[in-house]
Design an enzyme around this catalytic site. Structure first.
Site, PDB file in Angstrom:
ATOM      1  N   ASP A  75     -31.441  10.167  -6.371  1.00 37.73           N
ATOM      2  CA  ASP A  75     -32.330   9.495  -5.426  1.00 37.73           C
ATOM      3  C   ASP A  75     -32.152  10.026  -4.001  1.00 37.73           C
ATOM      4  O   ASP A  75     -32.826   9.583  -3.074  1.00 37.73           O
ATOM      5  CB  ASP A  75     -32.078   7.980  -5.456  1.00 37.73           C
ATOM      6  CG  ASP A  75     -33.245   7.175  -4.902  1.00 37.73           C
ATOM      7  OD1 ASP A  75     -34.386   7.676  -4.922  1.00 37.73           O
ATOM      8  OD2 ASP A  75     -33.020   6.033  -4.443  1.00 37.73           O
TER       9      ASP A  75
ATOM     10  N   LYS B 212     -38.899   1.563 -13.137  1.00 38.46           N
ATOM     11  CA  LYS B 212     -38.193   2.833 -13.312  1.00 38.46           C
ATOM     12  C   LYS B 212     -37.642   2.943 -14.726  1.00 38.46           C
ATOM     13  O   LYS B 212     -37.702   4.023 -15.342  1.00 38.46           O
ATOM     14  CB  LYS B 212     -37.082   2.959 -12.269  1.00 38.46           C
ATOM     15  CG  LYS B 212     -37.644   3.150 -10.849  1.00 38.46           C
ATOM     16  CD  LYS B 212     -36.635   2.844  -9.764  1.00 38.46           C
ATOM     17  CE  LYS B 212     -37.287   2.926  -8.392  1.00 38.46           C
ATOM     18  NZ  LYS B 212     -36.419   2.456  -7.294  1.00 38.46           N
TER      19      LYS B 212
ATOM     20  N   GLN C 155     -30.347   0.342  -6.292  1.00 39.44           N
ATOM     21  CA  GLN C 155     -31.558  -0.253  -5.715  1.00 39.44           C
ATOM     22  C   GLN C 155     -31.221  -0.904  -4.379  1.00 39.44           C
ATOM     23  O   GLN C 155     -30.247  -1.636  -4.270  1.00 39.44           O
ATOM     24  CB  GLN C 155     -32.144  -1.288  -6.675  1.00 39.44           C
ATOM     25  CG  GLN C 155     -33.455  -1.882  -6.216  1.00 39.44           C
ATOM     26  CD  GLN C 155     -34.577  -0.861  -6.115  1.00 39.44           C
ATOM     27  OE1 GLN C 155     -34.738  -0.010  -6.976  1.00 39.44           O
ATOM     28  NE2 GLN C 155     -35.345  -0.942  -5.045  1.00 39.44           N
TER      29      GLN C 155
END
Length: 281
Positions: free
Chosen positions: A122, A55, A99
């Site tokens: 996200d 990413k 994450q």
């Protein structure tokens, strides 16, 4: 594979999205703003570290900034939330990605919900999920958004179709079900414990595999002409669909890798650029 089977090339879709972002990033840069995605990695899980690195590299290739926060595996929920709050307050950070999975001692839901909604690129917060359910989320979860982007890119009709989603996670199975429902599909949500799963999947015109089990969706479950979107990624570059078997039945199918995955990262970049533009007003 029949002559008509369409391979849904995620790399191609992702490149199209990123091509559209390049000029937007340049315009923001000319106004003194560099879109910045902050990634938080708790612990030293090698797969998670790889995802974070991918990413970050994707950001840099597009001229965006990637801010990486790495925390010890023993980090508490409170310590993680304090880090998130610092990023919430930083005007130079436009998107925050935690994450997952996080170590077992951390309350993942509390950590996700500490992310400010305007930086939840996200789509992991409870509020973001609710907005997505009502059809007006600025940043829906990235993998569901990627699935919709692939359908749109290839102009695959959704309205009136029967979609079966196999998987019920709050950042994949559930939100993609709601997004398809908001597109006027008829949606059935299943999971690994659903009884008679093969019979249910066999009724689907659109199959979304998001169950996290390698080659779980069998070829003899698929009706002729179904569209298959495999959101799974398992060890050995294997998806949740038995690709070779399902290829024989499908009218269109995503490969693994180079299917949903690249588009997921592209949607994360897009959401971060969107957030930077909103800050600019």
């Amino acid at each position: 594979m029949t002559e008509q089977t369409l391979i849904l090339d995620g790399a191609r879709v992702a490149q199209d999205i990123k091509d559209g972002l390049a000029s937007r990033v340049k315009r923001l840069s000319e106004q003194g703003i560099t879109p910045c995605l902050a990634t938080i990695l708790v612990g030293d899980d090698p797969a998670s570290a790889t995802y974070v690195r991918m990413k970050g590299n994707a950001c840099r290739r597009l001229g965006m900034e990637s801010l990486k926060i790495t925390l010890d595996a023993g980090t508490t929920t409170e310590e993680l939330i304090r880090e998130i709050q610092k990023l919430n307050a930083d005007p130079n950070v436009h998107g925050i990605l935690l994450q997952h999975p996080v170590p077992h001692q951390i309350d993942e839901r509390a950590a996700f919900d500490a992310i400010a909604i305007e930086k939840d690129v996200d789509g992991v917060t409870t509020l973001g999920f609710a907005q997505n359910a009502f059809g007006f989320a600025a940043y829906p979860s990235c993998t569901p958004a990627a699935i919709i982007a692939i359908l749109d890119y290839y102009r695959i009709p959704v309205e009136g179709k029967h979609a079966v989603v196999v998987g019920r996670s709050p950042i994949l199975g559930k939100p993609v079900s709601l997004m398809l429902l908001n597109r006027n599909a008829t949606v059935t949500i299943c999971h690994s414990r659903t009884k008679g799963l093969g019979d249910i999947v066999s009724q689907a015109e659109i199959v979304v595999a998001a169950v996290g089990k390698p080659k779980f969706i069998q070829g003899d479950w698929i009706q002729d002409g179904a569209v298959i979107l495999d959101a799974g990624y398992n060890e050995g570059n294997v998806g949740d669909v038995d690709y070779e078997e399902c290829l024989e039945k499908a009218s269109a199918i995503t490969p693994v890798p180079a299917g949903v995955g690249p588009v997921t990262i592209a949607m994360l970049l897009k959401h971060t650029v969107d957030a930077a533009e909103k800050q600019l007003g």
